[in-house]
Design a protein around this motif. Structure first.
Motif, mmCIF file in Angstrom:
data_model
loop_
_atom_site.group_PDB
_atom_site.id
_atom_site.type_symbol
_atom_site.label_atom_id
_atom_site.label_comp_id
_atom_site.label_asym_id
_atom_site.label_seq_id
_atom_site.Cartn_x
_atom_site.Cartn_y
_atom_site.Cartn_z
ATOM 1 N N ALA A 1 0.844 -1.197 0.000
ATOM 2 C CA ALA A 1 0.000 0.000 0.000
ATOM 3 C C ALA A 1 0.880 1.249 0.000
ATOM 4 O O ALA A 1 1.935 1.290 0.635
ATOM 5 C CB ALA A 1 -0.918 -0.001 1.213
ATOM 6 N N VAL A 2 0.434 2.276 -0.719
ATOM 7 C CA VAL A 2 1.160 3.545 -0.806
ATOM 8 C C VAL A 2 0.255 4.629 -0.236
ATOM 9 O O VAL A 2 -0.897 4.779 -0.669
ATOM 10 C CB VAL A 2 1.545 3.878 -2.264
ATOM 11 N N ALA A 3 0.768 5.371 0.741
ATOM 12 C CA ALA A 3 -0.057 6.360 1.440
ATOM 13 C C ALA A 3 0.690 7.669 1.601
ATOM 14 O O ALA A 3 1.914 7.736 1.474
ATOM 15 C CB ALA A 3 -0.498 5.817 2.803
ATOM 16 N N ALA A 4 -0.068 8.719 1.905
ATOM 17 C CA ALA A 4 0.484 10.058 2.082
ATOM 18 C C ALA A 4 0.990 10.221 3.505
ATOM 19 O O ALA A 4 0.249 10.014 4.465
ATOM 20 C CB ALA A 4 -0.585 11.103 1.773
ATOM 21 N N ALA A 5 2.271 10.599 3.626
ATOM 22 C CA ALA A 5 2.817 10.920 4.940
ATOM 23 C C ALA A 5 2.323 12.297 5.360
ATOM 24 O O ALA A 5 2.037 13.153 4.527
ATOM 25 C CB ALA A 5 4.343 10.887 4.898
ATOM 26 N N ARG A 6 2.220 12.498 6.662
ATOM 27 C CA ARG A 6 1.744 13.781 7.173
ATOM 28 C C ARG A 6 2.289 14.001 8.575
ATOM 29 O O ARG A 6 2.871 13.106 9.191
ATOM 30 C CB ARG A 6 0.214 13.811 7.209
ATOM 31 N N ALA A 7 2.090 15.228 9.090
ATOM 32 C CA ALA A 7 2.422 15.540 10.472
ATOM 33 C C ALA A 7 1.186 15.291 11.338
ATOM 34 O O ALA A 7 0.265 14.581 10.929
ATOM 35 C CB ALA A 7 2.899 16.983 10.569
ATOM 36 N N ASN A 8 1.147 15.897 12.522
ATOM 37 C CA ASN A 8 0.025 15.646 13.427
ATOM 38 C C ASN A 8 -1.316 16.098 12.846
ATOM 39 O O ASN A 8 -2.344 15.472 13.083
ATOM 40 C CB ASN A 8 0.270 16.351 14.761
ATOM 41 N N ASP A 9 -1.287 17.172 12.112
ATOM 42 C CA ASP A 9 -2.512 17.679 11.496
ATOM 43 C C ASP A 9 -2.951 16.725 10.390
ATOM 44 O O ASP A 9 -2.189 16.469 9.453
ATOM 45 C CB ASP A 9 -2.253 19.066 10.922
ATOM 46 N N PRO A 10 -4.162 16.188 10.457
ATOM 47 C CA PRO A 10 -4.621 15.263 9.409
ATOM 48 C C PRO A 10 -4.600 15.863 8.012
ATOM 49 O O PRO A 10 -4.523 15.141 7.022
ATOM 50 C CB PRO A 10 -6.062 14.919 9.835
ATOM 51 N N ASN A 11 -4.660 17.192 7.928
ATOM 52 C CA ASN A 11 -4.699 17.874 6.628
ATOM 53 C C ASN A 11 -3.339 18.426 6.221
ATOM 54 O O ASN A 11 -3.259 19.430 5.506
ATOM 55 C CB ASN A 11 -5.731 18.999 6.679
ATOM 56 N N MET B 1 -2.880 -2.613 10.050
ATOM 57 C CA MET B 1 -4.234 -2.077 9.980
ATOM 58 C C MET B 1 -4.496 -0.970 11.010
ATOM 59 O O MET B 1 -5.505 -0.283 10.921
ATOM 60 C CB MET B 1 -5.248 -3.209 10.151
ATOM 61 N N LYS B 2 -3.584 -0.793 11.982
ATOM 62 C CA LYS B 2 -3.763 0.286 12.955
ATOM 63 C C LYS B 2 -3.696 1.660 12.282
ATOM 64 O O LYS B 2 -4.175 2.644 12.831
ATOM 65 C CB LYS B 2 -2.694 0.203 14.041
ATOM 66 N N LEU B 3 -3.092 1.714 11.099
ATOM 67 C CA LEU B 3 -2.964 2.986 10.391
ATOM 68 C C LEU B 3 -4.191 3.314 9.546
ATOM 69 O O LEU B 3 -4.329 4.449 9.078
ATOM 70 C CB LEU B 3 -1.728 2.950 9.491
ATOM 71 N N ASP B 4 -5.065 2.325 9.338
ATOM 72 C CA ASP B 4 -6.241 2.547 8.500
ATOM 73 C C ASP B 4 -7.085 3.698 9.036
ATOM 74 O O ASP B 4 -7.287 3.840 10.252
ATOM 75 C CB ASP B 4 -7.094 1.279 8.420
ATOM 76 N N MET B 5 -7.577 4.522 8.115
ATOM 77 C CA MET B 5 -8.442 5.660 8.419
ATOM 78 C C MET B 5 -7.739 6.757 9.216
ATOM 79 O O MET B 5 -8.382 7.652 9.754
ATOM 80 C CB MET B 5 -9.708 5.206 9.161
ATOM 81 N N HIS B 6 -6.399 6.681 9.298
ATOM 82 C CA HIS B 6 -5.612 7.746 9.917
ATOM 83 C C HIS B 6 -4.686 8.419 8.905
ATOM 84 O O HIS B 6 -4.185 9.510 9.173
ATOM 85 C CB HIS B 6 -4.793 7.205 11.081
ATOM 86 N N TYR B 7 -4.446 7.743 7.785
ATOM 87 C CA TYR B 7 -3.591 8.261 6.722
ATOM 88 C C TYR B 7 -4.267 7.959 5.393
ATOM 89 O O TYR B 7 -5.023 6.995 5.268
ATOM 90 C CB TYR B 7 -2.195 7.632 6.781
ATOM 91 N N THR B 8 -3.990 8.782 4.393
ATOM 92 C CA THR B 8 -4.636 8.653 3.083
ATOM 93 C C THR B 8 -3.891 7.646 2.226
ATOM 94 O O THR B 8 -2.787 7.923 1.751
ATOM 95 C CB THR B 8 -4.691 10.009 2.368
ATOM 96 N N VAL B 9 -4.467 6.473 2.025
ATOM 97 C CA VAL B 9 -3.923 5.493 1.087
ATOM 98 C C VAL B 9 -4.377 5.895 -0.313
ATOM 99 O O VAL B 9 -5.572 6.069 -0.556
ATOM 100 C CB VAL B 9 -4.397 4.065 1.425
ATOM 101 N N PHE B 10 -3.423 6.044 -1.222
ATOM 102 C CA PHE B 10 -3.793 6.523 -2.567
ATOM 103 C C PHE B 10 -3.310 5.599 -3.679
ATOM 104 O O PHE B 10 -3.455 5.919 -4.856
ATOM 105 C CB PHE B 10 -3.271 7.938 -2.814
ATOM 106 N N GLY B 11 -2.771 4.441 -3.338
ATOM 107 C CA GLY B 11 -2.332 3.512 -4.374
ATOM 108 C C GLY B 11 -1.751 2.249 -3.780
ATOM 109 O O GLY B 11 -1.732 2.055 -2.559
ATOM 110 N N ARG B 12 -1.258 1.398 -4.674
ATOM 111 C CA ARG B 12 -0.638 0.142 -4.239
ATOM 112 C C ARG B 12 0.343 -0.334 -5.310
ATOM 113 O O ARG B 12 0.088 -0.176 -6.513
ATOM 114 C CB ARG B 12 -1.689 -0.931 -3.980
ATOM 115 N N VAL B 13 1.439 -0.916 -4.850
ATOM 116 C CA VAL B 13 2.434 -1.481 -5.764
ATOM 117 C C VAL B 13 1.820 -2.681 -6.479
ATOM 118 O O VAL B 13 1.284 -3.594 -5.844
ATOM 119 C CB VAL B 13 3.698 -1.915 -4.992
ATOM 120 N N VAL B 14 1.895 -2.678 -7.816
ATOM 121 C CA VAL B 14 1.384 -3.802 -8.599
ATOM 122 C C VAL B 14 2.507 -4.569 -9.288
ATOM 123 O O VAL B 14 2.276 -5.642 -9.834
ATOM 124 C CB VAL B 14 0.341 -3.322 -9.639
#
Length: 243
Positions: free
Chosen positions: A136-146, A160-173
């Motif tokens: 899975a490929v996701a957007a890194a961020r600081a404390n602010d979700p935005n 799975m603890k990261l689910d719904m806390h960071y924006t997953v925007f792709g996956r390695v195929v």
């Protein structure tokens, strides 16, 4: 005795008759072939077809190409940011500056410290139902979700603890073996670099990438970075700067 036997037989016929009739007249439940197909239709759970305009290719300094399917259907703003920065050549030459074995590889920071980003505005959170599985490929961020901007990370293993806390925007195929070979460290002593990031619909996608200049020795990352693989609840620095 004959009268009693006749009464018993008559009673049995009266009581048994309706039940037998119900059994004989009951409709048999049959599952139609169309219903069987509908019950096993997994189309809604599958990713959309891989297309060149949503294929993100990363040519790595260690050799090999990592092919990532972008998901604008799940994170349109972050995918658009990746495409914009890729077209600008932003990612070319950048390190994977934070790579934790068994966890993830983080890159996309021009500073190489986990505190940098692009000159573009931060991207709002687009938390979605794509899970943090391997690749899975996701957007890194600081404390602010935005606060997502240019940095991203690729998962080595599910978390799975990261689910719904960071924006997953792709996956390695394709090319996950090259992701596994990214140099480990926070930062690595000899970090793996992105020689070239290019979209699949770019006319030059099949031409060899240019050679990278010799990289300077890695600078130690700030002490504010999490300690590593034992703390997998937050893959990002906690400095509060755009990530």
């Amino acid at each position: 005795m004959k009268l009693a036997a006749a009464l018993i037989l008559t009673t049995a016929l009266v009581l048994g008759g309706p039940a037998d009739a119900k059994r004989n007249n009951a409709k048999k439940v049959r599952i139609k072939a169309a219903d069987q197909v509908a019950a096993t239709n997994l189309t809604a759970f599958l990713p959309p077809p891989l297309t060149p305009d949503n294929t993100w290719d990363l040519d790595l300094s260690d050799g090999g190409r990592v092919v990532i399917q972008l998901r604008p259907d799940k994170a349109p703003k972050m995918v658009e940011r990746i495409k914009t920065l890729t077209q600008q050549g932003f990612y070319n030459g950048l390190d994977f500056h934070r790579v934790i074995s068994g966890f993830m590889a983080q890159g996309g920071d021009p500073k190489g410290t986990g505190e940098g980003g692009s000159t573009l505005p931060d991207v709002p959170a687009e938390f979605n139902d794509l899970p943090h599985v391997r690749g899975a490929v996701a957007a890194a961020r600081a404390n602010d979700p935005n606060s997502a901007n240019s940095q991203f990370y690729i998962m080595f293993m599910p978390n799975m603890k990261l689910d719904m806390h960071y924006t997953v925007f792709g996956r390695v195929v394709s090319g996950m073996q090259y992701v596994d070979a990214i140099q480990k460290g926070e930062p690595p002593a000899n970090p793996t670099r992105i020689v070239r990031a290019i979209m699949g619909n770019d006319p030059n996608v099949n031409t060899p990438p240019p050679a990278l200049p010799v990289a300077a020795p890695a600078v130690q990352a700030p002490a504010t970075l999490p300690s590593g693989a034992m703390d997998q609840s937050a893959p990002l620095p906690t400095s509060g700067t755009p990530q």
